[in-house]
Design an enzyme around this catalytic site. Structure first.
Site, PDB file in Angstrom:
ATOM      1  NE  ARG A 192      34.575  43.014  33.399  1.00  0.00           N
ATOM      2  CZ  ARG A 192      35.873  43.069  33.630  1.00  0.00           C
ATOM      3  NH1 ARG A 192      36.615  41.995  33.436  1.00  0.00           N
ATOM      4  NH2 ARG A 192      36.441  44.174  34.028  1.00  0.00           N
ATOM      5  CE  LYS A 246      45.525  44.773  36.002  1.00  0.00           C
ATOM      6  NZ  LYS A 246      44.194  45.050  35.435  1.00  0.00           N
ATOM      7  N   GLY A 268      38.091  47.176  36.532  1.00  0.00           N
ATOM      8  CA  GLY A 268      37.395  46.090  37.218  1.00  0.00           C
ATOM      9  C   GLY A 268      37.357  46.275  38.728  1.00  0.00           C
ATOM     10  N   GLY A 309      42.770  49.699  31.971  1.00  0.00           N
ATOM     11  CA  GLY A 309      43.896  50.103  31.123  1.00  0.00           C
ATOM     12  C   GLY A 309      43.419  50.733  29.828  1.00  0.00           C
TER      13      GLY A 309
HETATM   14  P1  ADP Z   1      41.567  48.359  38.193  1.00  0.00           P
HETATM   15  O1  ADP Z   1      41.090  46.940  38.072  1.00  0.00           O
HETATM   16  O2  ADP Z   1      40.516  49.242  38.775  1.00  0.00           O
HETATM   17  O3  ADP Z   1      42.134  48.896  36.917  1.00  0.00           O
HETATM   18  P2  ADP Z   1      44.085  47.463  39.321  1.00  0.00           P
HETATM   19  O4  ADP Z   1      43.784  46.124  38.787  1.00  0.00           O
HETATM   20  O5  ADP Z   1      45.255  48.190  38.750  1.00  0.00           O
HETATM   21  O6  ADP Z   1      42.772  48.393  39.263  1.00  0.00           O
HETATM   22  O7  ADP Z   1      44.391  47.379  40.884  1.00  0.00           O
HETATM   23  C1  ADP Z   1      43.444  46.976  41.835  1.00  0.00           C
HETATM   24  C2  ADP Z   1      44.105  46.306  42.993  1.00  0.00           C
HETATM   25  O8  ADP Z   1      45.117  47.132  43.544  1.00  0.00           O
HETATM   26  C3  ADP Z   1      43.161  46.018  44.137  1.00  0.00           C
HETATM   27  O9  ADP Z   1      42.982  44.626  44.217  1.00  0.00           O
HETATM   28  C4  ADP Z   1      43.882  46.569  45.385  1.00  0.00           C
HETATM   29  O10 ADP Z   1      43.864  45.674  46.475  1.00  0.00           O
HETATM   30  C5  ADP Z   1      45.286  46.758  44.882  1.00  0.00           C
HETATM   31  N1  ADP Z   1      46.037  47.795  45.607  1.00  0.00           N
HETATM   32  C6  ADP Z   1      45.682  49.067  45.826  1.00  0.00           C
HETATM   33  N2  ADP Z   1      46.596  49.707  46.571  1.00  0.00           N
HETATM   34  C7  ADP Z   1      47.567  48.811  46.849  1.00  0.00           C
HETATM   35  C8  ADP Z   1      48.796  48.844  47.592  1.00  0.00           C
HETATM   36  N3  ADP Z   1      49.183  49.957  48.199  1.00  0.00           N
HETATM   37  N4  ADP Z   1      49.539  47.725  47.652  1.00  0.00           N
HETATM   38  C9  ADP Z   1      49.118  46.586  47.048  1.00  0.00           C
HETATM   39  N5  ADP Z   1      47.988  46.485  46.326  1.00  0.00           N
HETATM   40  C10 ADP Z   1      47.223  47.578  46.226  1.00  0.00           C
HETATM   41 MG    MG Z   2      42.089  45.103  38.144  1.00  0.00          MG
END
Ligand code: ADP
Ligand code: MG
Length: 397
Positions: A36, A193, A346, A369
């Site tokens: 980044r 999230k 991310g 998001g």
């Molecule tokens: P992004 O950053 O791609 O938008 P998020 O921040 O929403 O995605 O979520 C990513 C995290 O979600 C990862 O660190 C992963 O370990 C976690 N995750 C995925 N599936 C599960 C689950 N079933 N239970 C707990 N955590 C999870």
């Molecule tokens: Mg994330």
């Protein structure tokens, strides 16, 4: 898009306050992935070369607002910027009352989230930030869906407010990619999230032809199907919303597939043992950390038939290999699919890197998001205020 662009403005001798997304991983006081920061060098160098007095601010992590916490300090980021630009970037811990800079000098401010009022978009705090600069530059696409003091309030009160090249680049590219996309269009939404992403699914389901859910979001759907989810990450308050989403999808002839098999663990730990279970046989002390192979296979079949694939959020705790198979299989299916694919977020980007499919994804977006809200067709608040300010400025000549 009708915002003022930083690259069209004379920055010489001006105090330029740039909002970047430097929410980067830090370990033992060192930045462990500088992607980044590298991406922002173009913006920083442009301002420096133009002779601006460059101030950079960002959030990092989720500290308790109003409290200093060294693990969320931006000091390591300032160090990295010095290293990458070959020019000393001055780290400023207390910056709200202003800093003296020479033309072409760079200052990196401490975490914006250490300031009380940041998240609530507090007017007083926003005005203080605005008073630091002649020109405010919003360049953090990943936080453009949040109306906070450093992304929104400051833009209202700064003498001039404009968009940086990273932000405009992202908006242009996404806009082009989503202009008349090949159908069917399929979106995979996973991750952790749940409370922010699940509510987005309703409007997203009107834009896409097919939704696939994974991660904590899928867990909420499993609970909505009447199954036990034990100690899994899910959102009890959103179970009804999940039920409604499934009903709506069925009414219009589609469906949101609920996982039929899952991989569980007893603790969120690197050494946790993984056990494959039917989705209706989860025990009280289980946590669902991944989708099982049957479910992954179904996802892969759906991906094969897609014209456009949108991906945000890993479908499991892919950081630990025993819970990464679902996300790995999904990555492979995206890589093999002839569909146009767009991925953002991310952690999603970390998964893409881990499974080596970077070259196979058609467009990679830095926001998670913000990316989802853009897809919904929503105006991002941080962009909206820049548009308002641009209109004002044009009117006033
Ligand atoms: P992004 O950053 O791609 O938008 P998020 O921040 O929403 O995605 O979520 C990513 C995290 O979600 C990862 O660190 C992963 O370990 C976690 N995750 C995925 N599936 C599960 C689950 N079933 N239970 C707990 N955590 C999870
Ligand atoms: Mg994330």
């Amino acid at each position: 898009m009708s915002v003022l662009k930083m690259t069209d403005i004379d920055l010489s001798g001006k105090r330029v306050l740039i909002r970047q997304d430097f929410n980067v991983p830090v370990k033992h006081g060192k930045v462990t992935s500088d992607k980044r920061i590298r991406a922002s060098l173009l913006t920083i160098k442009h301002a420096v070369d133009a002779g601006a007095r460059v101030m950079i601010m960002s959030h990092l992590g989720r500290p308790t607002e109003g409290e200093f916490d060294p693990q969320f300090s931006l000091a390591p980021v300032a160090e990295k910027i010095s290293e990458l630009t070959g020019q000393k970037a001055r780290f400023v811990k207390d910056w709200l009352d202003g800093v003296e800079l020479a033309d072409g000098e760079i200052a990196v401010f401490e975490n914006v989230r250490f300031n009380r009022g940041e998240k609530k978009n507090d007017e007083g705090l926003s005005k203080k930030m605005a008073a630091l600069c002649d020109i405010y530059v919003m360049d953090a696409f990943g936080t453009a869906h949040r109306a906070q003091a450093s992304t929104h309030g400051v833009a209202r009160y700064a003498p001039v407010a404009c968009a940086g090249p990273l932000l405009t680049g992202e908006l242009d590219a996404l806009g082009r990619a989503l202009d008349n996309p090949p159908r069917p269009m399929l979106a995979i939404v996973g991750g952790s999230k749940v409370s922010t992403k699940l509510p987005v699914l309703d409007s997203l389901s009107k834009v896409v032809d097919q939704l696939i859910v994974g991660g904590g979001i899928a867990n909420t759907f499993i609970a909505a199907a009447g199954h036990k989810v034990g100690k899994s990450l899910y959102e009890e308050d959103l179970i009804d919303e999940a039920k409604r989403l499934i009903l709506n999808a069925r009414e219009s002839g589609g469906d949101i597939p609920v996982p039929t098999d899952v991989v569980c663990g007893k603790a969120l730990e690197e050494t946790a043992e993984a056990s494959l279970k039917r989705a209706d046989s989860v025990e009280d002390d289980d946590m669902i950390f991944d989708v099982g192979p049957e479910t992954s296979g179904k996802f892969a079949d759906m991906l094969k038939k897609a014209g456009t694939i949108i991906w945000n959020g890993p479908v499991g705790v892919f950081e630990f290999d025993q819970f990464g198979e679902g996300t790995k299989s999904l990555s492979m299916a995206i890589a093999e699919s002839p569909a146009f694919s767009i991925a953002g977020g991310g952690d999603t980007l970390a998964a893409i890197e881990k499974y080596g499919i970077t070259d196979k994804v058609s467009y990679i977006c830095t926001g998670g998001g913000a990316f989802l809200e853009f897809l919904e067709g929503k105006k991002l608040p941080a962009v909206e205020i820049l548009e308002e300010r641009a209109k004002e400025q044009r009117k006033n000549g």
